[in-house]
Design a protein around this motif. Structure first.
Motif, PDB file in Angstrom:
ATOM      1  N   HIS A 135     -12.636  27.856   4.369  1.00 14.22           N
ATOM      2  CA  HIS A 135     -12.628  26.396   4.215  1.00 14.22           C
ATOM      3  C   HIS A 135     -11.836  25.686   5.307  1.00 14.22           C
ATOM      4  N   GLN A 136     -11.806  26.282   6.502  1.00 12.39           N
ATOM      5  CA  GLN A 136     -11.155  25.652   7.638  1.00 12.39           C
ATOM      6  C   GLN A 136     -12.224  25.102   8.584  1.00 12.39           C
ATOM      7  N   TRP A 169      -6.028  27.258   2.692  1.00 15.04           N
ATOM      8  CA  TRP A 169      -6.797  26.252   1.942  1.00 15.04           C
ATOM      9  C   TRP A 169      -6.144  25.984   0.583  1.00 15.04           C
TER      10      TRP A 169
END
Length: 253
Positions: A135-136, A169
């Motif tokens: 989720h970067q 995240w």
């Protein structure tokens, strides 16, 4: 005596031509199979390549695709060289067979070497990849691969679900109160990752490392077996080519 000797040589040449033609037909089909395995690895089984630190797995697949294409072209050249009885084409055909042979041996060796070092690589890099890139921004491929990995293999985290505590995240607060990604859940719904109880998420021994290792090793065995298997078959093609080349040379005298 001379006529009998000439007839014997001609019959031997005809037999070699049909042997080489049969080999070329099988060789062309083998090239199709080699290319198919390479494309299958790249197109259908490439989801998890972004989770691997080494490019060896990808390299073996590309080598098989290239070898498969060259094999199919070479098979056509072999048929032309055989029935036109062109010794220059036979020389070129033999050289191409040798190049393909070396390519497939390299693919087989790479698959074997990577098979041996895969466990160490996954243990060293998979957790960092999952916790630092999930989720970067710019790592959407990793996010998709991790979600698919956890859902397809019913696992959570590289070693266990506790690994997600180190996730950038999760720590950033962007996870919306989740302690694990929703893909860890047995039944995926939005926000289900807020509870990491065993009744809600997958808690398998060995985590995703053991699952991914088994998956890739199975495909490496296929790649290695195909590469080395076709390479062994090619040895007969090179022998038949040398025999036909020698037979045609004798007929010119």
């Amino acid at each position: 005596m001379g006529e009998f000797g000439e007839k014997t040589t001609t019959c031997g040449t005809i037999c070699l031509k049909y042997l080489l033609f049969t080999f070329n037909c099988c060789f062309w089909l083998a090239g199709l199979a080699v290319m198919a395995v390479g494309i299958w690895t790249l197109a259908l089984k490439s989801d998890y390549i972004s989770l691997l630190a080494s490019g060896t797995y990808l390299a073996t697949a590309y080598i098989l695709v290239v070898a498969g294409v060259v094999v199919m072209v070479t098979g056509v050249l072999g048929c032309c060289a055989t029935f036109k009885e062109r010794r220059d084409l036979l020389r070129l055909y033999f050289i191409l067979l040798l190049i393909i042979f070396l390519l497939e041996i390299i693919a087989g060796v790479l698959a074997y070497v990577y098979y041996q070092q895969l466990n160490a690589e996954l243990k060293e890099n998979l957790k960092d990849t999952m916790t630092k890139r999930y989720h970067q921004l710019g790592h959407e491929g990793v996010t998709s691969a991790v979600d698919k990995l956890q859902q397809e293999f019913h696992c959570c985290g590289s070693n266990n679900s506790q690994d997600w505590r180190d996730s950038e995240w999760i720590r950033s607060g962007e996870a919306g109160g989740r302690v694990v990604p929703d893909s860890c859940c047995k039944t995926v719904v939005a926000g289900c990752g807020q509870r990491d109880h065993a009744s809600n998420i997958y808690k398998v021994e060995g985590g995703c490392i053991s699952k991914l290792e088994t998956f890739i090793q199975e495909h490496l065995r296929i790649i290695g077996a195909v590469g080395l298997g076709i390479a062994c078959v090619q040895v007969f093609g090179m022998i038949f080519t040398c025999c036909l080349y020698k037979s045609l040379k004798l007929e010119h005298y």
